[in-house]
Motif scaffolding. Structure first.
Motif, PDB file in Angstrom:
ATOM      1  N   PRO A   8       0.838  -1.206   0.000  1.00 17.52           N
ATOM      2  CA  PRO A   8       0.000   0.000   0.000  1.00 17.52           C
ATOM      3  C   PRO A   8       0.871   1.253   0.000  1.00 17.52           C
ATOM      4  O   PRO A   8       2.032   1.229   0.388  1.00 17.52           O
ATOM      5  CB  PRO A   8      -0.790  -0.122   1.308  1.00 17.52           C
ATOM      6  N   ASP A   9       0.257   2.365  -0.450  1.00 19.23           N
ATOM      7  CA  ASP A   9       0.972   3.633  -0.356  1.00 19.23           C
ATOM      8  C   ASP A   9       0.850   4.162   1.072  1.00 19.23           C
ATOM      9  O   ASP A   9       0.325   3.480   1.953  1.00 19.23           O
ATOM     10  CB  ASP A   9       0.448   4.643  -1.386  1.00 19.23           C
ATOM     11  N   GLY A  28      -2.464   3.874   2.775  1.00 17.69           N
ATOM     12  CA  GLY A  28      -3.061   2.560   2.927  1.00 17.69           C
ATOM     13  C   GLY A  28      -3.750   2.055   1.678  1.00 17.69           C
ATOM     14  O   GLY A  28      -4.325   0.980   1.676  1.00 17.69           O
ATOM     15  N   GLN A  29      -3.702   2.820   0.593  1.00 14.92           N
ATOM     16  CA  GLN A  29      -4.334   2.417  -0.666  1.00 14.92           C
ATOM     17  C   GLN A  29      -3.347   1.586  -1.478  1.00 14.92           C
ATOM     18  O   GLN A  29      -2.143   1.825  -1.442  1.00 14.92           O
ATOM     19  CB  GLN A  29      -4.747   3.657  -1.478  1.00 14.92           C
ATOM     20  N   PRO A  30      -3.855   0.607  -2.248  1.00 13.44           N
ATOM     21  CA  PRO A  30      -2.944  -0.182  -3.082  1.00 13.44           C
ATOM     22  C   PRO A  30      -2.205   0.721  -4.075  1.00 13.44           C
ATOM     23  O   PRO A  30      -2.797   1.661  -4.630  1.00 13.44           O
ATOM     24  CB  PRO A  30      -3.858  -1.158  -3.819  1.00 13.44           C
ATOM     25  N   ARG A  31      -0.962   0.474  -4.285  1.00 14.35           N
ATOM     26  CA  ARG A  31      -0.177   1.266  -5.228  1.00 14.35           C
ATOM     27  C   ARG A  31      -0.586   0.910  -6.649  1.00 14.35           C
ATOM     28  O   ARG A  31      -0.910  -0.233  -6.958  1.00 14.35           O
ATOM     29  CB  ARG A  31       1.319   0.992  -5.062  1.00 14.35           C
TER      30      ARG A  31
END
Length: 100
Positions: free
Chosen positions: A90-91, A94-97
């Motif tokens: 995650p970035d 917390g979001q997927p890269r």
């Protein structure tokens, strides 16, 4: 019990005076020395400090004694079917890269 005679007491005092004093040893007797482990027979594990989510640690600890070994085995099972590079990190939010 009889009281020791004066002659007996005098003899004991002379004997104690004539005996050399025992030297105080600074070396611990063999049974008090720290015991050292020999070389491990099985492959060695690597000591590691790692930060995990609390719910992961709680779940393994709740499984009882041997939880660290179970965690190690779970990772080995996962590695037999997956690759660490397959996991999307995650970035910072917390979001997927996004893959490029």
């Amino acid at each position: 019990m009889e009281r020791p005679s004066d002659q007996h007491i005098a003899h004991r005092r002379r004997s104690a005076r004539d005996c050399p004093r025992a030297e105080v040893s600074t070396v611990a007797p063999p049974q008090e020395e720290a015991r050292k482990r020999g070389p491990q027979k099985a492959p060695r594990k690597v000591p590691l400090s790692i930060r995990l989510f609390p719910e992961i640690v709680e779940a393994f600890r709740a499984s009882g004694p041997g939880w660290q070994q179970r965690m190690n085995l779970a990772l080995l099972q996962w590695l037999s079917a997956n690759s660490p590079t397959d996991v999307a990190l995650p970035d910072r939010r917390g979001q997927p890269r996004k893959t490029q």
